[in-house]
Design an enzyme around this catalytic site. Structure first.
Site, mmCIF file in Angstrom:
data_model
loop_
_atom_site.group_PDB
_atom_site.id
_atom_site.type_symbol
_atom_site.label_atom_id
_atom_site.label_comp_id
_atom_site.label_asym_id
_atom_site.label_seq_id
_atom_site.Cartn_x
_atom_site.Cartn_y
_atom_site.Cartn_z
ATOM 1 N N ASP A 34 0.689 -1.227 -0.046
ATOM 2 C CA ASP A 34 -0.010 -0.016 0.098
ATOM 3 C C ASP A 34 0.949 1.194 0.048
ATOM 4 O O ASP A 34 0.375 2.255 0.474
ATOM 5 C CB ASP A 34 -1.038 0.046 1.230
ATOM 6 C CG ASP A 34 -1.823 -1.338 1.292
ATOM 7 O OD1 ASP A 34 -2.444 -1.573 0.359
ATOM 8 O OD2 ASP A 34 -1.525 -1.995 2.432
ATOM 9 N N LYS A 44 2.742 2.507 -5.185
ATOM 10 C CA LYS A 44 3.486 1.838 -6.296
ATOM 11 C C LYS A 44 2.682 2.111 -7.459
ATOM 12 O O LYS A 44 3.251 2.281 -8.467
ATOM 13 C CB LYS A 44 3.702 0.305 -6.087
ATOM 14 C CG LYS A 44 4.648 0.031 -4.739
ATOM 15 C CD LYS A 44 5.074 -1.171 -4.672
ATOM 16 C CE LYS A 44 3.820 -2.159 -4.320
ATOM 17 N NZ LYS A 44 3.337 -1.947 -3.207
ATOM 18 N N GLY A 98 -3.990 -4.323 -4.829
ATOM 19 C CA GLY A 98 -4.842 -3.201 -5.379
ATOM 20 C C GLY A 98 -4.102 -2.006 -5.443
ATOM 21 O O GLY A 98 -3.285 -1.541 -4.850
ATOM 22 N N HIS A 99 -4.049 -1.559 -6.985
ATOM 23 C CA HIS A 99 -3.099 -0.357 -7.274
ATOM 24 C C HIS A 99 -4.056 0.692 -7.567
ATOM 25 O O HIS A 99 -5.101 0.575 -8.615
ATOM 26 C CB HIS A 99 -2.097 -0.697 -8.220
ATOM 27 C CG HIS A 99 -0.799 -1.348 -7.894
ATOM 28 N ND1 HIS A 99 0.132 -1.859 -8.783
ATOM 29 C CD2 HIS A 99 -0.497 -1.628 -6.648
ATOM 30 C CE1 HIS A 99 1.015 -2.567 -8.108
ATOM 31 N NE2 HIS A 99 0.609 -2.411 -6.729
ATOM 32 N N GLN A 126 2.308 -5.913 -3.254
ATOM 33 C CA GLN A 126 2.482 -6.153 -1.733
ATOM 34 C C GLN A 126 3.809 -5.194 -1.364
ATOM 35 O O GLN A 126 4.165 -4.391 -2.413
ATOM 36 C CB GLN A 126 2.570 -7.619 -1.285
ATOM 37 C CG GLN A 126 1.422 -8.173 -1.315
ATOM 38 C CD GLN A 126 0.863 -9.020 -2.284
ATOM 39 O OE1 GLN A 126 1.829 -9.501 -3.242
ATOM 40 N NE2 GLN A 126 -0.534 -9.115 -2.851
ATOM 41 N N ARG A 139 -10.604 -2.758 4.251
ATOM 42 C CA ARG A 139 -10.214 -2.566 5.565
ATOM 43 C C ARG A 139 -9.458 -1.391 6.043
ATOM 44 O O ARG A 139 -8.517 -1.063 5.274
ATOM 45 C CB ARG A 139 -9.388 -4.049 6.038
ATOM 46 C CG ARG A 139 -10.141 -5.314 5.956
ATOM 47 C CD ARG A 139 -9.473 -6.558 6.394
ATOM 48 N NE ARG A 139 -8.259 -6.602 5.388
ATOM 49 C CZ ARG A 139 -7.199 -7.779 5.492
ATOM 50 N NH1 ARG A 139 -7.421 -8.548 6.514
ATOM 51 N NH2 ARG A 139 -6.476 -7.979 4.628
ATOM 52 N N SER A 193 6.217 12.001 -3.800
ATOM 53 C CA SER A 193 5.043 12.425 -4.244
ATOM 54 C C SER A 193 4.284 12.936 -3.472
ATOM 55 O O SER A 193 4.353 12.713 -2.171
ATOM 56 C CB SER A 193 4.175 10.908 -4.297
ATOM 57 O OG SER A 193 2.770 11.206 -4.606
ATOM 58 N N THR A 194 3.469 14.146 -3.637
ATOM 59 C CA THR A 194 2.851 15.029 -3.017
ATOM 60 C C THR A 194 1.414 15.128 -3.060
ATOM 61 O O THR A 194 0.948 16.108 -2.760
ATOM 62 C CB THR A 194 3.530 16.334 -3.386
ATOM 63 O OG1 THR A 194 3.399 16.847 -4.659
ATOM 64 C CG2 THR A 194 5.024 16.412 -2.903
#
Length: 431
Positions: free
Chosen positions: A14, A17, A41-42, A225, A304, A414-415
């Protein structure tokens, strides 16, 4: 310029990526998923529009890129078709742009039923899997009984083998787990319509990638992952069933190490984890609420709530070592905006002996306490900033300290969630 880039997670997944893969594949020829399944999940945000992918490589949102699902990935044909149809509805055509390894093992309904039955049986000792059948599918692969993508091309043989495998699983589901049996005819019925859709996508992907390398094409390898969910190097047994560290690239694609030019480790500016297992910096206070709400820390696959905590530099350094990272990408820096102080865990201590311990010694993790360094926060927004010099002094100081601890450069920051919310510190990723 780095020709072939690996993008992998340095924490428990998470890390963001998908966005980085999407960003760095804009001038690439190929993007390759090399391990995991639809348990990952991406989430991508392009011009404010959100797209969530689980199997299809993130870089395929660029029309010039060819996507490869390689042999290290376990594939649910039903979930794959759902994603293909979702992209078509969003006017993203993947025709002749997606190839699937004929050696990829299948994830089918009996894997899902077994996954759920095991977790239910374990009760409070459950591992916290996604219930997607990934573990049982990898078990079939190792036990040499798996059905693979290539088997879909022979319907008669597929039917015979499927019946035997379902019988094997039903014996366990009914006799031991006291669950309902799976009807192999229904599994086959649901599976057959998918064959026509993906038939022409089934290829020798290793050969495709080696041709691409020979032709000097740029390839991005996309991990799922994070490093500490790796079956060998993660916080076992609270891990996934594949190698999410650098070795998974090699075994999961058939591409050797001499063809990897740069390995980018993606890490959040803080830490998160889904499910059970060691998490030394976990928080249960207002900072946890801040991270959860501002960072939208809810799983894209399961929904979750993620556990949150301060950045764990001990585990991050371990990740640098085991992956031979070339550089780091720090994501979600903007989530730290507005905090009065920010902490970095620089060591672990055993609460009973006061002994400072290493990452490999956290099996008894409930008795581990983090040792922190504390830094001042910043009141200015970093959201959307695109130049390093425009960041608040305190934010740059925080990033500098991460570089000092890990001894490798931060090359991307990354902002924000959108594709364009990027600071490119090291400009050698593009032609």
């Amino acid at each position: 310029m780095n020709k072939n880039i690996v993008i992998l997670g340095t924490q428990w997944g998470d890390e963001g990526k998908g966005k980085i893969v999407d960003y760095l594949t804009s001038d690439s020829s190929y993007v390759v998923r090399y391990q995991g399944g639809h348990n990952a999940g991406h989430t991508l945000v392009v011009n404010g529009k959100k797209t969530i992918l689980h199997l299809i490589p993130s870089g395929l949102l660029h029309n010039n890129v060819i996507g490869v699902i390689s042999n290290g990935v376990v594939v649910s044909p039903l979930e794959l078709i759902k994603e293909i149809n979702m992209l078509k509805k969003n006017h993203i055509c993947i025709n002749k742009r997606l190839f699937i390894s004929r050696s990829s093992p299948l994830v089918l309904q009996y894997h899902i039923e077994m996954d759920i039955a095991r977790e239910k049986k374990l009760g409070i000792s459950a591992l916290g899997t996604t219930g997607r059948g990934i573990g049982p599918a990898y078990e079939d692969k190792v036990a040499r009984r798996a059905l693979r993508i290539g088997d879909l091309k022979n319907e008669k043989n597929l039917s015979m083998r499927l019946e035997k495998i379902v019988s094997y699983y039903n014996h366990q589901l009914v006799s031991f787990y006291k669950q309902k049996p799976v009807d192999y005819k229904i599994v086959l019925r649901d599976l057959l319509p998918t064959i026509d859709v993906i038939y022409d996508m089934i290829k020798d992907t290793t050969n495709i990638l080696h041709r691409a390398i020979k032709d000097k094409k740029k390839i991005v390898f996309e991990g799922a992952q994070g490093s500490f969910l790796d079956i060998d190097h993660g916080t076992y047994p609270y891990v996934t069933s594949s190698n999410s560290t650098i070795g998974g690239v090699l075994t999961g694609t058939g591409v050797g190490p001499k063809h990897l030019d740069y390995i980018l480790g993606v890490t959040k500016a803080y830490s998160t984890r889904v499910g059970y297992g060691p998490f030394p910096t976990e928080l249960f206070d207002n900072t946890d609420k801040h991270f959860s709400n501002k960072g939208h820390e809810f799983g894209s696959t399961t929904g979750r709530k993620r556990r949150t905590g301060w950045l764990d530099a001990v585990s991050l350094c371990q990740s640098v070592h085991i992956n031979s990272l070339s550089g780091l990408c720090i994501t979600k820096l903007d989530v730290l905006d507005g905090l009065n102080e920010i902490k970095i865990c620089v060591a672990y201590r055993n609460v009973h002996t006061s002994e400072v311990i290493s990452f490999s010694d956290i099996d008894d993790w409930e008795n581990v306490t983090p040792i922190y360094e504390t830094y001042p926060g910043w009141n200015r927004k970093t959201l959307g900033i695109k130049k390093l010099e425009d960041l608040p002094y305190e934010a740059r100081n925080y990033l500098d300290r991460i570089e000092e601890i890990t001894q490798i450069p931060i090359d991307i920051i990354s902002t924000g969630p959108d594709r364009s919310d990027i600071i490119l510190v090291k400009d050698n990723f593009f032609i």
